[in-house]
Write an enzyme that holds these catalytic residues in place. Structure first.
Site, PDB file in Angstrom:
ATOM      1  N   LEU A 128       0.879  -0.914   0.354  1.00 11.33           N
ATOM      2  CA  LEU A 128      -0.103   0.258  -0.187  1.00 11.33           C
ATOM      3  C   LEU A 128       1.031   0.990   0.007  1.00 11.33           C
ATOM      4  CD1 LEU A 128      -2.358  -0.808   2.598  1.00 11.33           C
ATOM      5  CD2 LEU A 128      -2.483  -1.847   0.321  1.00 11.33           C
ATOM      6  N   TYR A 138       1.704  11.270 -11.183  1.00 10.14           N
ATOM      7  CA  TYR A 138       1.799  10.283 -10.295  1.00 10.14           C
ATOM      8  C   TYR A 138       1.037   9.611 -11.074  1.00 10.14           C
ATOM      9  CZ  TYR A 138      -1.066   7.982  -6.791  1.00 10.14           C
ATOM     10  OH  TYR A 138      -1.487   6.628  -5.480  1.00 10.14           O
ATOM     11  N   LYS A 159       2.767   5.106 -10.842  1.00 16.67           N
ATOM     12  CA  LYS A 159       1.959   4.362 -10.404  1.00 16.67           C
ATOM     13  C   LYS A 159       1.629   2.986 -11.662  1.00 16.67           C
ATOM     14  CE  LYS A 159      -0.123   4.676  -6.492  1.00 16.67           C
ATOM     15  NZ  LYS A 159       0.368   3.864  -5.679  1.00 16.67           N
TER      16      LYS A 159
END
Length: 369
Positions: free
Chosen positions: A53, A103, A107
Site C-alpha cells: 500500500l 503520479y 503508478k
C-alpha cells in the site's frame, strides 16, 4: 498467516491493520517509512501475503514519485526473489494510472514492474486501480477532496470548488477493506488483468459540498438529513470523524416551566422527531389529541399513568408504566391523552412523533381526558 503491510501508517494501511486484528490475524508486519532494511528483509522472509500500500502521492519534487513508488517496489520484489518467497502481492494502484501525469506514470510503472515479476516468478499479483477513497483517518488537504471538505466544513473553514458539476467516482474505506479481506482468502473480484471494487459511488462535487454543509447545520436545526442511501450514511460517518476532539458534544434547548422541562433531540423529514421530558411528581402533561399525528411514549424513569379517551366517548383507558419495565405505549389518532407522574421521583419520558412539529399546522387540540 503472516501478513506484511507496507504503508501501514497511511490511510488505507491504518484501516486495514486494525481490521485484520479485528478478524483475528495476529502476525501482521507493519512497514512504514521508519522501517529499516534489516527489519523489512526479516519480514519478507516470513510473510505469507503482501499488501503493498506504500506510495508517494504529493511529493515536493517529481523525482520523489520514482523513489517512493518505483524504487521501493523494485526493492520489495528483489527481497522476495532473494528469499524465494512467492507470497501473493496485492498492490494499490490508482485510476490515475490512466492519466499522463507524474503520479499516474509512477503508478503505471509499478503495475508493469509487478506484472513482469509475476510472469518471471509465477507469484500471484493483484492490482487494484482504486478511485478516490474516503473514510475515517484520511488526511485532509492532501489528496482526498472528501477529507478536505469534511475537515474544513467541520472546522468553519472555507472550501474551494472550481467546477461543482465535476462528477467524482468514490470508494469507501470499509468497502475497500471488505474486498481486500476477500482477496486475502483468494476470492478477489477481478476483471481481465486488474482487480476491482464491487461497490463505488458517483456524485457531483457541488452535491457533495451541499450534503456536507447540511450535516453541519444538524446541530442547530436538529434535522438529520436523509440517510436512506448508503452513500449518505457513509458520508455522514466520515464527516463526524473530522470533528475536533473538543467539539464532540452540543447542548439542547430545554423548555422549562412548573411541570419540569422538555427538549427536542432529533428531527427527520422522513421519520418525524424525538424529544425528552422530565415531569415533576403529581404533574400531568398532555390532555390533547391529534387528527393524524401519532406518537410513542417510553418512560425511562419513575412511575406514571398514561390515560386515553376517544374524543367521542366517555370511556377512559389507563396504562401504568415505569422506568424499570420499559413499556412503549402507542398514541393513536383521535384519542385525547395525558401522562401523569404518580410516583415520588421525577418521571423522564422519551417521545417519538411521526412528524416534525409545525406551529402553522400543529394538529394538536386541547381536550381533557
Amino acid at each position: 498467516m503472516k501478513i506484511l503491510v507496507t504503508g501501514a501508517n497511511g490511510f488505507v494501511g491504518k484501516n486495514l491493520v486494525v481490521e485484520l486484528k479485528n478478524k483475528g490475524y495476529k502476525d501482521i508486519f507493519e512497514v512504514t517509512r521508519e522501517t529499516n532494511l534489516f527489519k523489512l528483509e526479516n519480514y519478507i522472509q516470513k510473510c505469507d501475503f503482501v499488501f503493498h500500500l506504500a506510495g508517494v502521492n504529493r511529493p515536493n519534487e517529481e523525482q520523489e514519485f520514482i523513489q517512493g513508488n518505483n524504487i521501493f517496489t523494485l526493492k520489495l520484489l528483489e527481497l522476495l526473489k532473494k528469499h524465494q518467497n512467492q507470497s501473493p502481492i496485492l498492490f494499490t494502484s490508482s485510476i490515475q494510472a490512466l492519466q499522463d501525469n507524474p503520479y499516474g506514470r509512477s503508478k503505471k510503472t509499478c503495475e508493469e514492474i509487478l506484472f513482469s515479476y509475476s510472469e518471471e516468478t509465477g507469484a500471484k499479483v493483484l492490482i487494484y486501480r482504486l478511485p478516490n477513497l474516503f473514510g475515517k483517518w484520511c488526511r485532509p488537504n492532501y489528496n482526498s477532496v472528501i477529507a478536505t471538505f469534511c475537515h474544513n466544513i467541520a472546522n468553519d473553514l472555507e472550501i474551494q470548488m472550481n467546477d461543482p458539476n465535476i462528477e467524482l467516482t468514490l470508494g469507501y474505506i470499509d468497502d475497500v477493506l471488505d474486498e481486500f479481506l476477500q482477496a486475502l482468502t483468494g476470492k478477489e473480484s477481478k476483471k481481465v488483468n486488474f482487480c476491482t471494487l464491487t461497490k463505488t459511488y458517483n456524485i457531483k462535487l457541488g452535491e457533495l459540498a451541499e450534503k456536507l454543509h447540511s450535516f453541519k447545520t444538524t446541530r442547530d436545526s436538529l434535522i438529520i438529513p436523509s440517510l436512506e442511501k448508503e452513500l449518505d450514511r457513509v458520508l455522514y460517518s466520515t464527516y463526524l470523524s473530522y470533528l475536533e476532539e473538543n467539539n464532540f458534544s452540543y447542548k439542547l434547548k430545554k423548555n422549562t416551566d412548573h411541570r419540569g422541562w422538555l427538549a427536542e433531540f432529533i428531527k427527520s423529514e422522513e421519520i418525524g422527531q424525538i424529544f425528552i421530558s422530565k415531569t415533576k411528581p403529581g404533574v400531568t402533561r398532555g390532555n390533547h389529541w391529534h387528527h393524524t399525528k401519532v406518537e410513542k411514549f417510553l418512560v425511562i424513569q419513575g412511575h406514571a399513568v398514561i390515560r386515553f379517551r376517544k374524543i367521542n366517548s366517555s370511556k377512559i383507558l389507563e396504562y401504568h408504566v415505569n422506568g424499570e419495565t420499559l413499556e412503549v405505549v402507542d398514541i393513536p389518532a383521535g384519542y385525547t391523552h395525558s401522562i401523569e407522574n404518580i410516583g415520588e421521583e421525577d418521571v423522564i419520558t422519551l417521545f417519538w412523533a411521526c412528524e416534525i412539529f409545525d406551529p402553522e399546522k400543529p394538529d394538536t387540540y386541547y381536550v381533557e381526558v
